[in-house]
Write a protein that holds these residues in place. Structure first.
Motif: not given
Lengths: 489, 446
Positions: A60-63, B109-112, B117-118, B338-339
């Motif tokens: 998540y740091t890289n993101l 957007v990647t986290a979303i 998905t989850m 998400t985390i």
């Protein structure tokens, strides 16, 4: 921003890895089948990642480094008020005395939280010139919905809800205005704007005349979406009032007028704030926001329940409000966001908030003046906290506003709001906010002027922009056509 | 100048000069003078940081916080790992705007995309949106979606949703001309026969919650058959995602829409917000759902990249034809959840669910064994929350518990006259045997 990191968490996963720890179960364990019928139990795995704690931190740091935040650079997004989010506010909303509170704790045990809410209500009401402000709405659009429900309740009480079905919305309005009116069960009567984005009063008179007795209200953003103060504001609110409607103020542009003029004094009856704009609570990559709604005295009875009231020295949650529009969401609103906004209002005070609006307006006028040489400026008059350009002047090479915006990314800026408002071709809406310095603005102006020159000397570089971002221009058509919405790997 | 504003007076003068204005007031001449606010707003003068933190800390101190929490009723005291806050406080995430410029928002957007998905895997569905305000509003949106999709204007909702959720549905949806019919409970679970009688070819769907407001896990198989007894009618399930580590996913029961409150995924209780709503559907409904959705694509060089997609559904494009006006959602809370799901992972989520359920049943048995509390719904399967009827006055019991720093269960009589002197007790993995024993000891003594 770093070199392109291109993983999703599932690609970091390795079977059997753990990123959590829990105390051992310290009560006698029963077999699951004893506790739950087997047909209600999950068979097999969910498909969640299996990663270590450090895997998570690093991923998540890289993101995060693929993102661009206000702390690292200029974010002149018109209508969004991307100002500095003071750090101390983050400390305040994370105080253990707030974060561990259950929303249904007895009122005697949450007096501090209720006092904070009551005080914020009072202060927001004073800033906008209203009697009370509900803190329940979750976002600006949710506030709009709340406000229109209040307007509906008012007409219902007068026995006119059935006939008053129309909400007047200017064609220059934010998209949320018409869509809110629609989801609140109203029909939309669109009123034309003049070229300068102000309400065309003749058109308004026509709309009113065409809908006798049917006007429920008007939704208006002032300053308008072109950043200009509505010159006929009192005439407009009077016309609507005389037609039996109420006036709703979209507070998206509140940052321009604090301590200078109040919506309540302009003839508005209801309004919503965007705390994530005006009161500096962080945007969070798309939320959470908060959209408190202020109303004039005789509309207070319609506010959603519960309302924080003060009884002697005690604060209570008042649920006994027979004319209330009801409950809008779970519990009491986005409390953590309210704490941040409260900290911001107190830190500024009356003197600070006035400075906020004065500097926001000064900065916007300065930038507008500097940019009009190479960019079209459809309306050249004093603006408020933002202004709208109509793309570059010299369009001989076919360069569009989108190209300019993408090229700005190469120089490390978040572009302005583009293609809004719809009434200006190739629109670029610029809002510097009060928290930017002259140097920052000058650098940005120089870059925008450089891009205007590039548009003629090297249009290709604009058309292929961005090159210096973690990813290049993304194929949006493909995303909509193929519809890959979950990880399939 | 205020500390949040960089301009000096000299710079101000410079800016004014270049505009050709004499004073700041010149920039406000467009506001009619009779409207201008005179004097100072009555909100006090600005505070220094020291005064500010002192004042707010004093307010925080006026609360009784950090109680040993046995209250649920829609907000739960689950464990939240330290990592979540550290990441969520990275400025790149929390000071960023909505990812409308994907080239500089790939983090968001990647986290979303991961969240979508989850949540889809947890709920057993194909698609999830980027978040709703909370579980209550997500349910109201699902009702609107069902009515829009079936072109019907009646919806049957189980009383097991709880009063607040039903009230939010009514506030949000009655104004759209939707008629909300409440299906009764029998022994704390949705009454199957009575619900069947309420369905019909003018009903858009059935909404149930499982685990329901009273903690009971509903018979989703039987309810699905009721919901789908009419071919067009839809089955909407509101669920607690933290239960889905061990409970069968609503999608496996044939749900058409799954919604709920994801505060249980590591989000602090924070006096009720901000929380996190979610809404999951199968692909055939994707063009009908409210809110933002992220899709996978490629960039100019052919590398994988993510972007907001299907925006034509949304308010900023469709304006007065949009089915929902949602714009800002719960971005940062979505990231936190998400985390959380990444950290807990496959095993962790299962363990949280298992421990909560085991401890809740331990507390239940100990309390019933005192002879002073009767199960309100005997024999019904429950997850982490259960209802009891007390001999003594529940309000008194809770006052006594508070003296020991314990937040007792939710007093059902407040909202449900029919369950007078009932108490709804929630137990999460955070509660220890010692804390539960203490709760039982005090409750028994009254």
């Amino acid at each position: 921003m770093n070199k392109r990191y291109n993983k999703v968490i599932f690609e970091v996963s390795s079977e059997g890895r753990k990123g959590y720890s829990l105390p051992k179960l310290d009560v006698e364990e029963k077999s699951l089948s004893e506790l739950m019928p087997s047909d209600l139990l999950r068979e097999g795995n969910v498909g969640l990642p299996e990663v270590s704690e450090f895997d998570v931190v690093r991923h998540y740091t890289n993101l995060s480094k693929l993102n661009y935040g206000v702390d690292e650079g200029f974010y002149p997004l018109g209508s969004c008020t991307m100002k500095y989010n003071p750090k101390v506010n983050e400390d305040m909303c994370r105080l253990e005395g707030f974060t561990t509170l259950h929303p249904l704790q007895p009122e005697s045990t949450v007096q501090g939280a209720l006092e904070l809410m009551y005080d914020l209500d009072m202060k927001l009401s004073e800033i906008a010139g209203f009697a009370r402000t509900t803190l329940q709405p979750a976002a600006g659009a949710h506030g709009e919905f709340t406000g229109l429900m209040v307007i509906k309740a008012y007409h219902k009480k007068n026995g006119e809800a059935e006939q008053r079905t129309k909400i007047i919305v200017p064609d220059s309005a934010h998209g949320t205005n018409p869509s809110t009116a629609y989801v609140a069960g109203f029909e939309i009567a669109e009123v034309k704007s003049n070229d300068d984005g102000s309400v065309n009063v003749d058109s308004l008179k026509e709309v009113i005349a065409e809908n006798p007795g049917a006007i429920a209200g008007l939704m208006l953003t002032n300053p308008s979406t072109l950043g200009l103060f509505e010159k006929s504001i009192c005439e407009i609110t009077n016309l609507v009032h005389n037609a039996g409607g109420l006036c709703y103020y979209d507070g998206a542009n509140m940052n321009a007028i604090m301590g200078k003029v109040r919506p309540g004094d302009m003839g508005f009856d209801v309004m919503h704030y965007n705390l994530h704009k005006t009161m500096s609570t962080p945007h969070g990559g798309g939320g959470p926001g908060s959209g408190p709604v202020g109303v004039r005295e005789d509309l207070v009875e319609f506010l959603p329940t519960p309302v924080v009231e003060k009884k002697g020295d005690e604060f209570i949650l008042d649920y006994d409000r027979p004319n209330s529009i009801g409950r809008l969401k779970g519990f009491h609103g986005h409390f953590g966001v309210l704490v941040r906004a409260y900290a911001y209002v107190l830190a500024n005070g009356s003197d600070g908030l006035k400075q906020v609006s004065e500097m926001a307006v000064l900065n916007a006028n300065y930038m507008m003046k500097q940019l009009k040489e190479k960019y079209k400026l459809p309306i050249d008059q004093v603006c408020k906290h933002e202004f709208v350009l109509g793309g570059i002047k010299d369009t001989s090479t076919g360069i569009t506003t989108l190209d300019v915006a993408k090229r700005l990314l190469d120089f490390g800026y978040h572009p302005p709001t583009v293609y809004f408002p719809l009434i200006v071709n190739e629109a670029m809406m610029i809002e510097p906010t009060e928290t930017e310095s002259k140097e920052t603005m000058d650098e940005f102006i120089a870059i925008l002027n450089k891009i205007a020159d590039e548009a003629i000397s090297n249009p290709e570089i604009l058309k292929s922009a961005p090159q210096n971002t973690p990813v290049g221009r993304i194929d949006e058509g493909k995303a909509a056509k193929d519809l890959v919405l979950t990880y399939q790997g | 100048m205020h500390r949040y504003i960089p301009s000096t007076s000299a710079e101000q003068q410079e800016l004014l000069k270049s505009i050709g204005a004499n004073s700041i007031e010149d920039l406000f001449v467009d506001i009619p003078s009779n409207l201008r606010f005179k004097g100072d707003l009555n909100i006090g003068e600005g505070l220094s940081e020291l005064e500010l933190t002192k004042h707010i800390q004093e307010l925080a101190n006026k609360n009784e916080s950090g109680l040993t929490c046995f209250m649920g009723a829609g907000a739960y005291d689950h464990f939240s790992p330290s990592v979540i806050n550290h990441i969520a406080l990275r400025q790149e995430f929390f000071t960023a705007y909505t990812p409308y410029q994907p080239e500089i928002s790939q983090g968001t957007v990647t986290a979303i995309f991961e969240f979508q998905t989850m949540m889809s895997r947890l709920t057993g569905m194909e698609v999830t949106n980027a978040s709703m305000y909370d579980g209550q509003t997500a349910t109201a949106e699902a009702v609107a979606l069902a009515c829009e999709n079936t072109k019907r204007s009646k919806i049957v909702v189980s009383a097991g949703l709880g009063k607040d959720t039903i009230e939010v549905i009514k506030t949000a949806d009655e104004t759209k001309g939707i008629e909300i019919i409440v299906a009764p409970l029998k022994d704390g679970a949705t009454d199957i026969e009575a619900t069947k009688a309420l369905m019909g070819d003018d009903v858009a769907g059935l909404v149930v919650k499982s685990p329901n407001f009273f903690g009971i896990v509903e018979d989703l198989g039987a309810l699905e058959a009721v919901a789908h007894s009419d071919k067009k009618s839809m089955f909407i399930v509101n669920t607690d995602p933290s239960s889905l580590g061990i409970l069968k996913a609503p999608g496996e029961f044939g749900a058409d829409v799954v919604v709920g409150e994801a505060q249980t995924l590591g989000i602090p209780m924070s006096f009720g917000g901000p929380y996190l709503g979610f809404l999951s559907v199968n692909k055939k409904l994707v063009r009908k759902i409210p809110g933002r959705v992220v899709g996978q694509s490629t960039d100019a060089e052919g590398n994988r990249a993510f972007v907001l997609t299907l925006q034509a559904r949304e308010q900023h494009i469709r304006r007065y034809k949009a089915t929902s006006n949602i714009c800002s959602n719960q971005g940062l809370i979505m990231l936190m959840a998400t985390i959380y799901m990444s950290l807990m992972g496959e095993q962790g989520l299962k363990e949280v669910a298992t421990q909560s359920m085991q401890k809740a049943h331990y507390a239940y048995e100990k309390l019933v064994a005192t002879g002073k509390f009767k199960p309100m719904f005997p024999g019904k399967p429950f997850f982490k929350e259960f209802a009891l009827v007390a001999d003594a006055d529940v309000k008194k019991i809770n006052e006594e518990l508070l003296k020991s720093g314990i937040l007792g269960g939710y007093e059902l009589g407040k909202d449900y006259a029919e369950y007078g002197n009932g108490v709804l007790i929630a137990v999460t993995e955070k509660r220890t045997k010692e804390e539960i024993d203490e709760l039982v000891r005090i409750m028994e003594a009254i």
